[in-house]
Design a protein around this motif. Structure first.
Motif, PDB file in Angstrom:
ATOM      1  N   VAL A 169       0.844  -1.200   0.000  1.00 48.76           N
ATOM      2  CA  VAL A 169       0.000   0.000   0.000  1.00 48.76           C
ATOM      3  C   VAL A 169       0.877   1.246   0.000  1.00 48.76           C
ATOM      4  N   LYS A 170       1.880   1.265   0.847  1.00 47.77           N
ATOM      5  CA  LYS A 170       2.790   2.414   0.908  1.00 47.77           C
ATOM      6  C   LYS A 170       3.513   2.609  -0.419  1.00 47.77           C
ATOM      7  N   GLN A 171       3.897   1.511  -1.038  1.00 53.23           N
ATOM      8  CA  GLN A 171       4.567   1.580  -2.334  1.00 53.23           C
ATOM      9  C   GLN A 171       3.661   2.210  -3.386  1.00 53.23           C
ATOM     10  N   LEU A 172       2.370   1.810  -3.398  1.00 59.49           N
ATOM     11  CA  LEU A 172       1.407   2.391  -4.325  1.00 59.49           C
ATOM     12  C   LEU A 172       1.226   3.879  -4.059  1.00 59.49           C
ATOM     13  N   GLU A 173       1.079   4.247  -2.788  1.00 59.26           N
ATOM     14  CA  GLU A 173       0.838   5.648  -2.448  1.00 59.26           C
ATOM     15  C   GLU A 173       2.040   6.527  -2.795  1.00 59.26           C
ATOM     16  N   LYS A 174       3.247   6.006  -2.664  1.00 58.80           N
ATOM     17  CA  LYS A 174       4.430   6.768  -3.073  1.00 58.80           C
ATOM     18  C   LYS A 174       4.358   7.096  -4.562  1.00 58.80           C
ATOM     19  N   ASN A 175       3.937   6.120  -5.354  1.00 55.86           N
ATOM     20  CA  ASN A 175       3.830   6.342  -6.794  1.00 55.86           C
ATOM     21  C   ASN A 175       2.739   7.347  -7.133  1.00 55.86           C
ATOM     22  N   LEU A 176       1.590   7.232  -6.465  1.00 56.91           N
ATOM     23  CA  LEU A 176       0.517   8.198  -6.717  1.00 56.91           C
ATOM     24  C   LEU A 176       0.986   9.609  -6.400  1.00 56.91           C
ATOM     25  N   SER A 177       1.726   9.767  -5.305  1.00 55.71           N
ATOM     26  CA  SER A 177       2.247  11.076  -4.933  1.00 55.71           C
ATOM     27  C   SER A 177       3.220  11.589  -5.984  1.00 55.71           C
ATOM     28  N   LYS A 178       4.130  10.730  -6.469  1.00 54.16           N
ATOM     29  CA  LYS A 178       5.100  11.133  -7.485  1.00 54.16           C
ATOM     30  C   LYS A 178       4.416  11.513  -8.794  1.00 54.16           C
ATOM     31  N   LEU A 179       3.253  10.895  -9.060  1.00 57.30           N
ATOM     32  CA  LEU A 179       2.513  11.203 -10.286  1.00 57.30           C
ATOM     33  C   LEU A 179       1.664  12.467 -10.156  1.00 57.30           C
TER      34      LEU A 179
ATOM     35  N   TYR B 140      -0.696  13.131  -7.559  1.00 57.36           N
ATOM     36  CA  TYR B 140      -1.972  13.018  -6.849  1.00 57.36           C
ATOM     37  C   TYR B 140      -1.732  13.220  -5.353  1.00 57.36           C
ATOM     38  N   ASP B 141      -2.699  13.869  -4.672  1.00 51.38           N
ATOM     39  CA  ASP B 141      -2.521  14.166  -3.244  1.00 51.38           C
ATOM     40  C   ASP B 141      -3.833  13.996  -2.499  1.00 51.38           C
ATOM     41  N   GLY B 142      -3.888  14.505  -1.264  1.00 44.44           N
ATOM     42  CA  GLY B 142      -5.087  14.387  -0.447  1.00 44.44           C
ATOM     43  C   GLY B 142      -5.060  13.184   0.471  1.00 44.44           C
ATOM     44  N   PHE B 143      -3.961  12.442   0.487  1.00 42.02           N
ATOM     45  CA  PHE B 143      -3.848  11.265   1.344  1.00 42.02           C
ATOM     46  C   PHE B 143      -2.472  11.293   2.005  1.00 42.02           C
ATOM     47  N   THR B 144      -2.314  10.482   3.018  1.00 40.78           N
ATOM     48  CA  THR B 144      -1.033  10.350   3.701  1.00 40.78           C
ATOM     49  C   THR B 144      -0.303   9.122   3.171  1.00 40.78           C
ATOM     50  N   VAL B 145       0.967   9.310   2.802  1.00 38.22           N
ATOM     51  CA  VAL B 145       1.761   8.173   2.321  1.00 38.22           C
ATOM     52  C   VAL B 145       2.156   7.312   3.518  1.00 38.22           C
ATOM     53  N   ASP B 146       1.433   6.226   3.687  1.00 42.70           N
ATOM     54  CA  ASP B 146       1.706   5.291   4.783  1.00 42.70           C
ATOM     55  C   ASP B 146       1.289   3.903   4.327  1.00 42.70           C
ATOM     56  N   ASP B 147       1.120   2.985   5.245  1.00 44.10           N
ATOM     57  CA  ASP B 147       0.776   1.618   4.847  1.00 44.10           C
ATOM     58  C   ASP B 147      -0.714   1.316   4.941  1.00 44.10           C
ATOM     59  N   GLU B 148      -1.564   2.372   4.982  1.00 41.92           N
ATOM     60  CA  GLU B 148      -3.012   2.169   5.085  1.00 41.92           C
ATOM     61  C   GLU B 148      -3.725   2.719   3.847  1.00 41.92           C
ATOM     62  N   PHE B 149      -4.561   1.865   3.233  1.00 45.28           N
ATOM     63  CA  PHE B 149      -5.368   2.275   2.079  1.00 45.28           C
ATOM     64  C   PHE B 149      -6.685   2.819   2.628  1.00 45.28           C
ATOM     65  N   THR B 150      -6.797   4.162   2.609  1.00 43.75           N
ATOM     66  CA  THR B 150      -7.971   4.825   3.183  1.00 43.75           C
ATOM     67  C   THR B 150      -8.899   5.320   2.078  1.00 43.75           C
ATOM     68  N   ASP B 151     -10.012   5.953   2.525  1.00 44.19           N
ATOM     69  CA  ASP B 151     -10.920   6.568   1.548  1.00 44.19           C
ATOM     70  C   ASP B 151     -10.203   7.641   0.745  1.00 44.19           C
ATOM     71  N   ALA B 152      -9.263   8.370   1.405  1.00 48.46           N
ATOM     72  CA  ALA B 152      -8.501   9.399   0.707  1.00 48.46           C
ATOM     73  C   ALA B 152      -7.621   8.775  -0.372  1.00 48.46           C
ATOM     74  N   THR B 153      -7.076   7.605  -0.074  1.00 42.60           N
ATOM     75  CA  THR B 153      -6.278   6.893  -1.083  1.00 42.60           C
ATOM     76  C   THR B 153      -7.156   6.501  -2.257  1.00 42.60           C
ATOM     77  N   ALA B 154      -8.360   6.012  -1.956  1.00 41.58           N
ATOM     78  CA  ALA B 154      -9.291   5.603  -3.017  1.00 41.58           C
ATOM     79  C   ALA B 154      -9.655   6.788  -3.903  1.00 41.58           C
ATOM     80  N   ASP B 155      -9.848   7.974  -3.306  1.00 42.49           N
ATOM     81  CA  ASP B 155     -10.157   9.172  -4.102  1.00 42.49           C
ATOM     82  C   ASP B 155      -9.025   9.471  -5.082  1.00 42.49           C
ATOM     83  N   ALA B 156      -7.777   9.351  -4.601  1.00 44.58           N
ATOM     84  CA  ALA B 156      -6.630   9.605  -5.481  1.00 44.58           C
ATOM     85  C   ALA B 156      -6.575   8.566  -6.596  1.00 44.58           C
TER      86      ALA B 156
END
Length: 364
Positions: free
Chosen positions: A134-144, A146-162
């Protein structure tokens, strides 16, 4: 000695030719009424003694270099495995460079996207998932972007929005989850090597959509097991390019491999060797080359703190063995020496009265 005999043979022929030419010239001169003696009656030039070329006896550490031929390329090609069932509707071309966020290939008209990471995708990621992937995916979304979520190991609703925003830009259904097989993680950008499937071919889990390599050119070398002590991952090596240019490199990988070889009698046998990968310390040295044969020099046997002379200074002695001609002022003396390691044009020597700083004769 044989070379000197050939030299004397050439000299004898030259003297005979000169005598014939001189006789012919005398005959011509007589016919013309010219006294040839007036041209030859010149004072003789004084003989000179050339000072022999010398080199210094040096104390140093000699290290043998073992050269092995290797091939310059992009390293071993890996399979870009497909994890989906369906039809291949999009494929890259050989030589394409693909980076984070790029489409690798398409199945059923939906893209499979490249992201960066060392952990392979192994499950569908959706709200509630937790872990390093999950953290690996969120790092990539941030680099691309996309924001509004915290880069950590939890897939939240904010992650889903991104994820939905990202899916919108990709032109696919906005589900807010990442299905297994729709992203592939590699450590960095890749280069497409070969593409064998055709558009319209069946996509199925385990089949390769194409093969790929990294972007950096490397040298691959096959080293015999008898020489395996030469290969240490992380050790420096010398690289010699086809035009003679020399560069430094590092052993980056080594693994045992087996190949099948056919002998003269037609019988086959398995031969085990080390498949070694070498990277140049300055990758730019390979820029002008595509595929080429390159020599790699591995450090072999070493002789620390020994007396050395250039190999050319060695003399073969009539009684056997070797000697060197020491220079002492206007005189020279041939002394016998024991030889040791040969490396980089020098040879380890030892002998009675031999010291660092002395001069030895070398052929000019």
């Amino acid at each position: 000695m044989a070379a000197r005999r050939r030299g004397r043979g050439r000299t004898g022929k030259a003297v005979a030719g000169a005598a014939i030419a001189l006789a012919a010239a005398a005959a011509v001169a007589a016919a013309l009424g010219v006294d040839l003696r007036s041209f030859l009656d010149q004072p003789e030039a004084e003989a000179t003694t050339e000072t022999p070329a010398t080199a210094e006896v040096v104390r140093q550490t000699l290290t043998e270099t073992v050269a092995v031929a290797g091939d310059l390329g992009y390293g071993d090609a890996l399979d870009m495995a497909c994890l989906l069932n369906g039809t291949l509707t999009g494929l890259p071309a050989a030589g394409d460079v693909l980076e984070r966020g790029d489409v690798l290939y398409s199945v059923d008209d939906a893209p499979v996207v490249l992201l960066y990471g060392s952990l392979p995708a192994y499950r569908t990621l959706a709200v509630g998932a937790e872990g390093a992937d999950v953290k690996q995916l969120e790092k990539n979304l941030s680099k691309l972007g996309y924001d509004g979520f915290t880069v950590d190991d939890e897939f939240t609703d904010a992650t889903a929005d991104a994820v939905e925003q990202w899916q919108d830009h990709l032109g696919v259904e906005e589900t807010g989850r990442v299905d297994l097989g729709r992203v592939v993680f590699t450590p960095a950008a890749i280069r497409v090597d070969t593409v064998e499937p055709q558009l319209g071919s069946a996509a199925q889990p385990g089949a390769a959509a194409f093969t790929y390599t990294g972007l950096d050119k490397v040298v691959t070398v096959e080293v015999e097991l008898d020489d395996q002590e030469l290969v240490v991952v992380g050790d420096p090596v010398a690289i010699t390019l086809p035009d003679g240019t020399e560069a430094t490199g590092t052993v980056t990988a080594s693994e045992t491999a087996v190949t099948e070889e056919t002998g003269q009698g037609g019988e086959t046998e398995d031969v085990t060797y080390l498949d070694v990968t070498v990277a140049a310390d300055d990758a730019a040295v390979f820029d002008a080359l595509d595929q080429a044969s390159v020599d790699v020099g591995f450090s072999g046997e070493s002789a620390p703190d020994v007396l050395t002379v250039p190999v050319e200074a060695l003399l073969g002695l009539a009684e056997g063995g070797y000697g060197v001609e020491l220079v002492d002022g206007d005189t020279t003396e041939v002394v016998a020496v024991e030889t040791g390691l040969f490396a980089d044009g020098y040879v380890e020597v030892s002998g009675e009265g031999l010291e660092a700083g002395q001069a030895v004769v070398v052929p000019s």
